[in-house]
Design an enzyme around this catalytic site. Structure first.
Site, PDB file in Angstrom:
ATOM      1  N   HIS A  21       0.839  -1.199   0.000  1.00  0.00           N
ATOM      2  CA  HIS A  21       0.000   0.000   0.000  1.00  0.00           C
ATOM      3  C   HIS A  21       0.875   1.250   0.000  1.00  0.00           C
ATOM      4  O   HIS A  21       1.835   1.355   0.773  1.00  0.00           O
ATOM      5  CB  HIS A  21      -0.932  -0.007   1.212  1.00  0.00           C
ATOM      6  CG  HIS A  21      -2.045  -0.997   1.087  1.00  0.00           C
ATOM      7  ND1 HIS A  21      -2.545  -1.687   2.163  1.00  0.00           N
ATOM      8  CD2 HIS A  21      -2.754  -1.404   0.001  1.00  0.00           C
ATOM      9  CE1 HIS A  21      -3.537  -2.483   1.750  1.00  0.00           C
ATOM     10  NE2 HIS A  21      -3.664  -2.325   0.442  1.00  0.00           N
TER      11      HIS A  21
ATOM     12  N   HIS B 183       2.593  -4.236   6.737  1.00  0.00           N
ATOM     13  CA  HIS B 183       1.633  -3.166   6.483  1.00  0.00           C
ATOM     14  C   HIS B 183       1.619  -2.242   7.699  1.00  0.00           C
ATOM     15  O   HIS B 183       2.333  -2.459   8.661  1.00  0.00           O
ATOM     16  CB  HIS B 183       0.227  -3.753   6.267  1.00  0.00           C
ATOM     17  CG  HIS B 183       0.061  -4.466   4.963  1.00  0.00           C
ATOM     18  ND1 HIS B 183      -0.647  -3.941   3.909  1.00  0.00           N
ATOM     19  CD2 HIS B 183       0.503  -5.674   4.529  1.00  0.00           C
ATOM     20  CE1 HIS B 183      -0.632  -4.775   2.891  1.00  0.00           C
ATOM     21  NE2 HIS B 183       0.066  -5.846   3.242  1.00  0.00           N
TER      22      HIS B 183
ATOM     23  N   GLU C 109       0.800  -5.662  10.945  1.00  0.00           N
ATOM     24  CA  GLU C 109       0.372  -4.260  10.952  1.00  0.00           C
ATOM     25  C   GLU C 109       1.260  -3.469  11.916  1.00  0.00           C
ATOM     26  O   GLU C 109       1.058  -3.487  13.132  1.00  0.00           O
ATOM     27  CB  GLU C 109      -1.099  -4.154  11.355  1.00  0.00           C
ATOM     28  CG  GLU C 109      -2.060  -4.881  10.408  1.00  0.00           C
ATOM     29  CD  GLU C 109      -2.291  -4.127   9.107  1.00  0.00           C
ATOM     30  OE1 GLU C 109      -1.735  -3.019   8.935  1.00  0.00           O
ATOM     31  OE2 GLU C 109      -3.030  -4.647   8.241  1.00  0.00           O
TER      32      GLU C 109
END
Length: 395
Positions: free
Chosen positions: A162, A306, A365
């Protein structure tokens, strides 16, 4: 650092001369037959750079080597055209410089240019790594993979699927630098000797899956697609919320793991800054490259970095193997992150990896807050995820 072979030199001698593990010298010179070194042949010595030095009054090779904890023969090797008994004030010689500090500065706005420069520098200092281009982005940027290790356990890390999660690339590159330096300096990390990991693991790292998107967030729109990306971004030139690739496709919603469900329920039905899964699975060159890499290499485990949430996801539809649970428990212990087995989300790289290969896959994350995370979190994130990195290689 390159040296030229003299009569009688061996790779074993270089290993002792520079205190570098012999296997790393051998792996840094894959085309050289160590038993038949030729005079004048160039040999790469990992973990060193060269420093130019201007001779001063009173300098001798012995004094210079003693001050730098080097062997005199190291200076003789790098300065074969210099007579050590007739040193001339003002003449420049070369001194080997051991690399003990990080060369990667991940704690910055880490765009594709920064990544490319850091990869080149790591390859120069640690030539036992391989750098491969596994594909190209929409705009033709190479998607680069770094590979190292001699083992049979295949471990893969990736970052920046991303765009506005670009901090993950700097973190992953810094982790790699830390590991490489540990190998050449024979220095444990958190008490763990790393050379056995080098021998046990075939490590693959793709530090920036989405280089076009990262550059869009950090540098603004490219000239050739300026109007298009501003249109996709609802007329705004603020791209801080952009997660997709340059065509407005969310790369982590591109994989054939219940993709149809994700496609149906996503609000975005056309290219968008985030959440649009494309018209079909694997339409984007970046996602195709990552799928081909996993299919070709058959990794034993995969970790995708991420942001954010200080948690990680490790299951998919009950298809994850039993070993995933033990890995998840260890990752949680060493990082403090919360393990989450299942979430209501499909079509991600981790989902597809677990589904197709039935091997442990993880979405990690990093950090907490609103993307893009501030660089003030970098040091804390690095320390948290360092334990996960080591555990992924060790267990």
């Amino acid at each position: 650092m390159k040296v030229q072979v003299r009569s009688g030199d061996t790779l074993w001698h270089y290993s002792r001369l520079f205190m570098i593990p012999l296997n790393l010298i051998i792996d840094s010179n894959p085309t050289i037959n160590s038993s038949t070194l030729q005079i004048g042949q160039e040999v790469q010595i990992p973990g060193f750079t060269i420093q130019k030095y201007t001779l001063r009054k009173g300098d001798t090779f012995w004094k210079l080597s003693e001050a730098r904890h080097l062997s005199v023969d190291a200076l003789l090797l790098l300065n074969q055209n210099v007579n050590p008994n007739q040193l001339q004030v003002g003449k420049t010689i070369i001194i080997p410089q051991r690399v003990i500090s990080p060369v990667v500065n991940g704690k910055r706005q880490y765009n594709f240019k920064a990544l490319t420069a850091d990869i080149a520098q790591l390859k120069s200092i640690f030539p036992f790594i391989q750098v491969n281009n596994i594909g190209k982005s929409v705009l033709g940027k190479p998607i680069q993979e770094i590979r190292l290790g001699k083992g049979t356990k295949k471990v893969h890390f990736n970052a920046s699927f991303h765009a506005n999660e670009w901090i993950t690339s700097g973190v992953l590159m810094s982790l790699l630098n830390h590991f490489l330096s540990s190998l050449t300096n024979v220095k444990p990390i958190r008490g763990l000797t790393t050379m056995p990991l080098y021998h046990a693991v075939d490590l693959s790292i793709v530090p920036m899956v989405n280089p076009d998107g990262v550059d869009l967030v950090l540098n603004g729109p490219p000239d050739e697609m300026r109007e298009e990306v501003i249109r996709i971004n609802n007329g705004s030139t603020d791209f801080t919320g952009w997660k997709a690739n340059i065509r407005g496709v969310d790369l982590n919603n591109q994989f054939p793991a219940k993709w149809e469900i994700e496609k149906e329920r996503k609000a975005e039905k056309a290219p968008a800054p985030r959440d649009y899964p494309g018209d079909a699975p694997l339409t984007e060159p970046e996602s195709i490259a990552m799928a081909n890499l996993a299919s070709t290499r058959q990794f034993n485990r995969m970790l995708a970095f991420h942001t954010q949430g200080e948690e990680f996801y490790w299951g998919f539809e009950g298809l994850e193997p039993p070993e995933s649970r033990g890995l998840a428990a260890e990752f949680a212990r060493v990082s403090g992150y919360t393990p989450v087995q299942y979430i209501d989300s499909y079509a991600g790289y981790k989902d597809w990896f677990i589904q197709d290969f039935r091997r442990p896959g993880f979405t990690i994350e990093l950090g907490s807050g609103i993307n893009p995370l501030p660089l003030s979190q970098f040091d804390e994130i690095f320390e948290e995820v360092l334990g996960i990195y080591l555990a992924a290689l060790y267990m």
